[in-house]
Design an enzyme around this catalytic site. Structure first.
Site, PDB file in Angstrom:
ATOM      1  N   ASP A  33      44.816  -0.454   0.187  1.00  0.00           N
ATOM      2  CA  ASP A  33      43.981  -1.068  -0.830  1.00  0.00           C
ATOM      3  C   ASP A  33      42.983   0.019  -1.271  1.00  0.00           C
ATOM      4  O   ASP A  33      42.831   1.042  -0.581  1.00  0.00           O
ATOM      5  CB  ASP A  33      43.246  -2.258  -0.195  1.00  0.00           C
ATOM      6  CG  ASP A  33      42.229  -2.864  -1.129  1.00  0.00           C
ATOM      7  OD1 ASP A  33      42.606  -3.251  -2.236  1.00  0.00           O
ATOM      8  OD2 ASP A  33      41.040  -2.922  -0.745  1.00  0.00           O
TER       9      ASP A  33
ATOM     10  N   ASP B 243      39.496  -0.599  -3.508  1.00  0.00           N
ATOM     11  CA  ASP B 243      38.074  -0.993  -3.523  1.00  0.00           C
ATOM     12  C   ASP B 243      37.640  -1.606  -2.192  1.00  0.00           C
ATOM     13  O   ASP B 243      38.259  -2.567  -1.710  1.00  0.00           O
ATOM     14  CB  ASP B 243      37.828  -2.000  -4.656  1.00  0.00           C
ATOM     15  CG  ASP B 243      38.002  -1.353  -6.016  1.00  0.00           C
ATOM     16  OD1 ASP B 243      37.097  -0.622  -6.434  1.00  0.00           O
ATOM     17  OD2 ASP B 243      39.063  -1.558  -6.636  1.00  0.00           O
TER      18      ASP B 243
ATOM     19  N   ASP C  99      40.541  -4.802   2.792  1.00  0.00           N
ATOM     20  CA  ASP C  99      39.194  -5.262   3.156  1.00  0.00           C
ATOM     21  C   ASP C  99      38.935  -6.705   2.728  1.00  0.00           C
ATOM     22  O   ASP C  99      38.029  -7.344   3.243  1.00  0.00           O
ATOM     23  CB  ASP C  99      38.111  -4.387   2.490  1.00  0.00           C
ATOM     24  CG  ASP C  99      38.097  -4.564   0.984  1.00  0.00           C
ATOM     25  OD1 ASP C  99      39.167  -4.392   0.360  1.00  0.00           O
ATOM     26  OD2 ASP C  99      37.042  -4.906   0.426  1.00  0.00           O
TER      27      ASP C  99
HETATM   28  O1  LIG Z   1      40.267  -4.161  -3.573  1.00  0.00           O
HETATM   29  P1  LIG Z   1      41.143  -3.718  -4.666  1.00  0.00           P
HETATM   30  O2  LIG Z   1      41.402  -2.233  -4.655  1.00  0.00           O
HETATM   31  O3  LIG Z   1      42.415  -4.512  -4.782  1.00  0.00           O
HETATM   32  O4  LIG Z   1      40.346  -3.925  -6.064  1.00  0.00           O
HETATM   33  C1  LIG Z   1      40.081  -5.184  -6.568  1.00  0.00           C
HETATM   34  C2  LIG Z   1      38.907  -5.220  -7.534  1.00  0.00           C
HETATM   35  O5  LIG Z   1      38.976  -4.182  -8.447  1.00  0.00           O
HETATM   36  C3  LIG Z   1      37.590  -5.216  -6.813  1.00  0.00           C
HETATM   37  O6  LIG Z   1      37.435  -6.317  -5.965  1.00  0.00           O
HETATM   38 MG   LIG Z   2      39.693  -4.160  -1.596  1.00  0.00          MG
END
Ligand SMILES: O=P(O)(O)OC[C@H](O)CO
Ligand SMILES: [Mg+2]
Length: 241
Positions: free
Chosen positions: A20, A22, A185
């Site tokens: 992942d 963010d 996360d």
């Molecule tokens: O956690 P990610 O990388 O899937 O990103 C999701 C959004 O951009 C932020 O929560």
């Molecule tokens: Mg994330």
């Protein structure tokens, strides 16, 4: 081997890893939190971690709908208006993004050992470019990146779309999801990985309610605590695990 609750679990043989972005590789969740606190304060409301947990990991428009509905401001602000309102603030914050502790070490290690790695994020292309502009070295080690606005990602997390798309794009084609380890996360991201049939290590923000940790195969405080050997992956050479 036991997870955080002491339950003995059998680990699958892992050949490929999906990260992942963010809140896992990049410390960017704090920017979303900051901006959403500012916007809600204009309506005399507070942004809390119950709402945060529902939004994180999702595509922008999906989390925008949750934001206006759950905070009770949908009569005053549409999801689309919310996205416009937060955009200027996010655009100035994203280029300052920092790597999470242990991200560089783990990504570099797996790449050096020849373990195929990639990214699957809910973030769309424009935000991805802003967030990663200081981190090309690490992101260039990824075999591929699947973004939230990828045509194959019909629905965001907890749908498995992003992780399944990522599993098809490794060299040699489709990798069996049971051989893939995901690092996440967010609660929605952990569910997306499980819905894709993959194993998942969760590295949650400590403010997240503990009930969200149950779905993960392993929960760590930091990527620095990951022991590759526990998953049949090549050991780090710098601390002997
Ligand atoms: O956690 P990610 O990388 O899937 O990103 C999701 C959004 O951009 C932020 O929560
Ligand atoms: Mg994330």
């Amino acid at each position: 081997m036991a997870n955080y609750s002491g339950v003995v679990c059998v680990r699958r043989q892992i050949s490929h890893v999906i990260f992942d972005m963010d809140g896992l590789l990049l410390d960017t969740e704090k920017f979303y939190t900051q901006v959403q606190e500012i916007i809600l304060s204009r309506y005399n409301k507070t942004f809390d971690w119950t709402l945060k947990a529902k939004m994180m990991g999702k595509k922008a428009i999906e989390s925008a709908r949750i934001f206006v509905q759950e905070s009770g401001i949908s009569d005053s602000l549409s999801p689309e208006q919310f996205l416009v309102e937060r955009e200027d603030m996010l655009q100035s914050l994203f280029p300052t993004s920092e790597l999470m502790p242990g991200a560089s070490r783990l990504v570099s290690h797996l790449h050096a050992k020849g373990v195929p790695i990639c990214v699957a994020t809910g973030s769309h292309r424009r935000h991805f470019e802003l967030k990663t502009q200081r981190h090309h070295e690490i992101f260039s080690l990824m075999h591929h990146v699947v973004l939230g606005d990828d045509p194959e990602v019909k629905q965001g997390k907890p749908s498995p779309d992003g992780f399944l798309a990522a599993s098809k794009r490794f060299e040699g084609g489709q990798v069996d999801p049971s051989n893939i380890l995901v690092f996440e996360d967010s609660p929605s991201g952990v569910l997306a990985a499980k819905n894709a049939g993959m194993s998942v290590v969760m590295v949650p923000d400590p403010r997240l309610d503990k009930s969200f940790l149950d779905a993960a195969d392993q929960v760590l405080n930091s990527l620095l605590d990951f022991n590759p050997s526990e998953w049949g992956l090549p050991a780090f050479e710098d601390n002997g695990n």
